[in-house]
Design an enzyme around this catalytic site. Sequence first.
Site, short mmCIF file in Angstrom:
data_model
loop_
_atom_site.label_atom_id
_atom_site.label_comp_id
_atom_site.label_asym_id
_atom_site.label_seq_id
_atom_site.Cartn_x
_atom_site.Cartn_y
_atom_site.Cartn_z
CB CYS A 49 -4.56 -1.86 4.20
SG CYS A 49 -3.75 -2.16 5.58
CE LYS A 97 -7.04 1.32 3.36
NZ LYS A 97 -5.99 1.82 4.24
CD GLU A 136 -2.72 1.30 2.78
OE1 GLU A 136 -2.21 0.26 3.55
OE2 GLU A 136 -3.53 2.06 2.63
#
Lengths: 551, 551
Positions: B153, B117, B51
Amino acid sequence: MSLQSPHTSIRFALAQLDFLVGDIPGNTALMMAQAVHARDELKADAIIFPELSLTGYPPEDLLLRPSLERRVQAAVEQLKTIQGITLVFGLPEQRENGLHNAAWVIRDGQCLARYAKHQLPNHEVFDELRYFVAGTGATVFELHGMRIGLTICEDIWHSGPARAAKEAGAELLININASPFHVGKAAERLGVVGERACELDLPILYCNVVGGQDELVFDGGSFALQASGEVAMQAPLFSAGLHVVDVDVATRHISSSTQARLPDRHESIYQALVLALRDYVTKSGFKGVLLGLSGGIDSALTLAIACDALGASRVRAVMMPYHYTADISRNDAAEQATRLGVHYSSLPIVAMVEAFTNTLSETFAGLGADKTEENLQARSRGVLLMAISNKLGYLVLPTGNKSEMSVGYATLYGDMAGGFAVLKDVPKVEVFELCRWRNAQARAAGEADIVPQRVIDRPPSAELAPDQKDEDSLPPYPALDEILRRYIECDESAHDIIAAGFDAEQVNHVLRLVDISEHKRRQSAVGPRISRRGFGKDRRYPIVNGWKIGD
Amino acid sequence: MSLQSPHTSIRFALAQLDFLVGDIPGNTALMMAQAVHARDELKADAIIFPELSLTGYPPEDLLLRPSLERRVQAAVEQLKTIQGITLVFGLPEQRENGLHNAAWVIRDGQCLARYAKHQLPNHEVFDELRYFVAGTGATVFELHGMRIGLTICEDIWHSGPARAAKEAGAELLININASPFHVGKAAERLGVVGERACELDLPILYCNVVGGQDELVFDGGSFALQASGEVAMQAPLFSAGLHVVDVDVATRHISSSTQARLPDRHESIYQALVLALRDYVTKSGFKGVLLGLSGGIDSALTLAIACDALGASRVRAVMMPYHYTADISRNDAAEQATRLGVHYSSLPIVAMVEAFTNTLSETFAGLGADKTEENLQARSRGVLLMAISNKLGYLVLPTGNKSEMSVGYATLYGDMAGGFAVLKDVPKVEVFELCRWRNAQARAAGEADIVPQRVIDRPPSAELAPDQKDEDSLPPYPALDEILRRYIECDESAHDIIAAGFDAEQVNHVLRLVDISEHKRRQSAVGPRISRRGFGKDRRYPIVNGWKIGD
C-alpha cells in the site's frame, strides 16, 4: 538586583497553568502576565511553562492549519518583549524537516536555546506522530552559572533524552509536560522521574499543565526532585498556580516551601471530575448545567459534582417521573436538590409516552412489549432536557456511569442525551465510593450529607419497568466492574477472566454486551477520562466487528 | 500440469475481496475457498490477497488484543494446507521488535517470503504507527523462474520500497493494498503507481480490498500495469471478484481480458454509498433500514440508495408530518415510496409536540419561541423512528448531508438520530447531482424517475417553521459548499476564502458555524467518507476550542 550580582542560587517559578486549546493570543497573554508576576512578586529568575503552552494540549488538527506558524511566531515575538526573567515554554515549531513539539528558552528578547521532543507518544490517548517529527540531540543552556538540560514529557519516561542532556553537561534538568491524569498517575510520575534523577544523579524540575480539555484531565501536580530522587517540591493537584523552587548553584540542592499532599484515590477522582466539568462548561461558555435527577445514585453524584464545580446557582435538576418512579425516588431527588439549593422542578413524562404509544399503536399491533417501551420513557426525558437546554442555554449532563456505558445499559438519545458525561469513565462501584467519600467530607465539615444516605443504600434500578433492579440482568456490580476492568483496561480475554474465577456464562454475556454496544459509545457525549483506558481516544474499536470473544 | 512443466507465463489471480474486520477465521475460510477456486477453475499459479487480508482493514485496537498472534498463527497454519497454488496475503506479524504490517508468500505449506511494510501512514484516516513498527529491507522471491518483489500500500506512494525491490532483483512487483476511496482516487492511484512502474521499468500488480468498514469505503479497482506504466488490467470498482492476469516470464508482458471502465464522479460516489450502506447493514446483521421521508431531497436520495443497496423489501419509509409540512411534501414522499415499492406509513407528530409543549409551558413561561420548538419537532420524529427501530430491528438512517453537518443545521437526537448517515460526507450540491444522475440511469433503462422531479426542483426547506427556506439563513448552496470545501478539505482560512471572492460576512458566519458545531458532529452517526476529508478519523478537532477564524 539578582540579574547583576553573581548568583548563589537560582529561583524558578513552575507555572502550572490552565490553557485554552487553540487560543494562542489568550495563552500568550496569560503567560506574559504570569511571567511579570513571577519576576516582580516572586523574584524569580526563570519561569517554566508546560508543554505546548502556547497552543494548549492537545491541539489536535489545529496543528494542520496553515496560519499556525504565523500565529506562533507572533506569540513568540510578544513573549520576547518580557524583560528581566528567563522564560521556558512549549510551542509547535516548524523546521525544515517538519513540525516539532518544541521547548524554547528566551530572555530579554533573545532565544537562548531550543529543544525538540525526541519521544513522540502515539499510543493510548496520544497521536503525536500524526503531527510531529521527532527531534534529535540534547539541548543544554546556561543560566546564572548553571548548565540546564531540557526534555519534554514522554522523553523522561525513556532513558535516552535525559541521559543525552546529562552527557552534554546538564547539572539540572527541566522537563515540561502535558501529562493527563488517571488514577494513581501522580505516584507513577514520581516513581519514573525519581528513578531518572537517581540513575543520572540529576535534579529535575517537572512542570505540568492543569485543566480539563474535552475528555482529558490534566492534574498538574508539578514537582521538583533532588538528584537523589527525593521530592523537594510538590505542587497541588487540580489547581492552577505558580510554585517556586530555589536551586543552589554550587550544590544543586533544591529548596521550596511548597509541599502539597497527594490526594487519595477517591479524592483524586472526585477532584478530577469537578475540574473537568468546570473547565468544559466555562471554556465553552455555557450559563450552567442541567440534569435529570432520578432519585438514583448516578444522578445524585453528578449533581453533587456539578454543584462543587459551578456552584448551586448554575445548576438545575429536573425530576421526570413516570408510572414506575417510586415515591421514594421523588422524595430523595427533591431532598437532595433542596439540600444543595439548586433549581428543581418536576416534569412528568406520562403525556409524552402516551402520545408516542398511541401514535405507534398501529405500527406495533400484535407485537409484545420489550425494551422499546423503556426507551420511549428514557427518550421522552432526553427530549425534555434538551428543550430546556436549548431554551435556557444550559448544558445537559448525562448521568450514566462506565459500567452502563460498557454493557450498553443506556438509551441513545435518552439518558445518553447531553454534552458532557461526567461519570462516563467511573464504574458503578466507584460511584458508590465517591458518594460515601463526598458525604464524609461534608460530615467532617459539620454539614449534612450531600447525597442522601437512602440513595446510597437502595438497590440500583433504572425504574423503566415495574420492580426492575439492575442486578436482575447483570452480575452484582462488584463482579461486573471487575470483569469489565479486566476486559477493557487489561485486554484480558473471556478465557482469562473465567480462569480467574468468574462465572463463564456471566463473563460471556457481559463481554458480548460490551462488543455489541460500540455503536452507542461512538455517539455518546465526551466525558472525563480517569482510568488507564476510557471510552475515548484510548479505545479505538471498529463498530462493524467480527472478532469473537473467547481466547 | 503447469506445476511440473517449465513456465513461459505465470497466471496470477488478484483477489479483490470484501473481508469482515476482526473475523480472522471467517476471512481465512474465504481466502481458502477463493484459492481453491483460483487454482481449479481459473488455473492460476498464484493468488494475491489484499493488505491485512486476515484481519480486514482497519482492525484498529483489535490489534492490541493478546490473542491476536495466536489467532493469526492458526489462520496461517490453515492456509498452509492449500496445495498447488502460491498465496500472497497480508497479516499482522509479531516479530522481536514489535508488530508489523506484513505480507507473506506461502506455497504447499512452506513460507517462501515475508515482507514488512516500510511506510506506515499515520495521517488522514490512518493510525498505523499506533500499532506497527516499520519494516526495512526488500523482499524478492522466485516463482516459476521470475523474481518478484513485494510492497504494501503506502510503500508504493514513496519511491524507496519499490526501488529497493528492484535493486534486489525484482522483475515484477506485487503491491497489496487496503486503499480507501475518495472521489478521484482510482485515477490518482493509476497516476502514482504508473509513475513508479515507469521510473523503475517494473510491471506492477496492484490488489485492493473492496467493501465498507464503518466510515471507510474500499473501492477495489485493482489493476496491473506494464513496465511502461500502461494499464494491462483494470478490475471494476465496488464489486468483489477474482481477476486474472498472465505475465510472460521472458518479456514480463502482462495480458488480461479484464478491462473495466472507471466510473465518473457521480457514479463512483453513488456506488460508494450503496456499497458502504449494504456492508454496514449486512455485516452488522440488521433486518433492514428505516428512514424519515420528508418530501425533501436528502431523504429522497437516501431512500433511493437504500433500495439500491438492500432491495425495497428491506426498506421502510415513514412520513412524520406536522403543521409546517406542505401537502406537496406529503404527496411527493408517498409517490416516491410507492414508485420504489417500500413499506410506507405516515405518523403525525402533532400529539407529541403538544405534549412536550404543554409539559414545558411553565418552565418556558415568558420566553419567546426560538430553535427549541423546531428541535422538538425533529426530536419527536427521532424518537418515533428509534422506537420502530427498537421494535422491528431495522437500522435508522439519518438523512442529513455534509453541508448541514458542517454548519450544524441538524438536530442532535432529532434528524441526526440513527446508526449510519449515508449522506454525511455528501455536500448539498452533490445531493442534487446524484439525484439527477440516478434518474438519468433509470430513464436510460426505460424506468420512471427514482426521485420525483418536483423534489429536485423545489427550494430546500427543513419545514420546521412557516415558509422556511434553507437559504434564508445561509448562502446559496453552491457558494456555501465551496466555502465549506475550502475551509474543511483545504484548510483555507477566512482570509483566504474572502480573498477568493466570497462575501466576508457570509464567510465569517459560515466558518463560525462550523467551529461551534463540533460537539454535534462528535455525537453523529458514522457515515461513508467520499471526500479527501470527511467528518471522521480524518478531521480531529477539539470540542473546547479557542482558535479564532481569520488568518
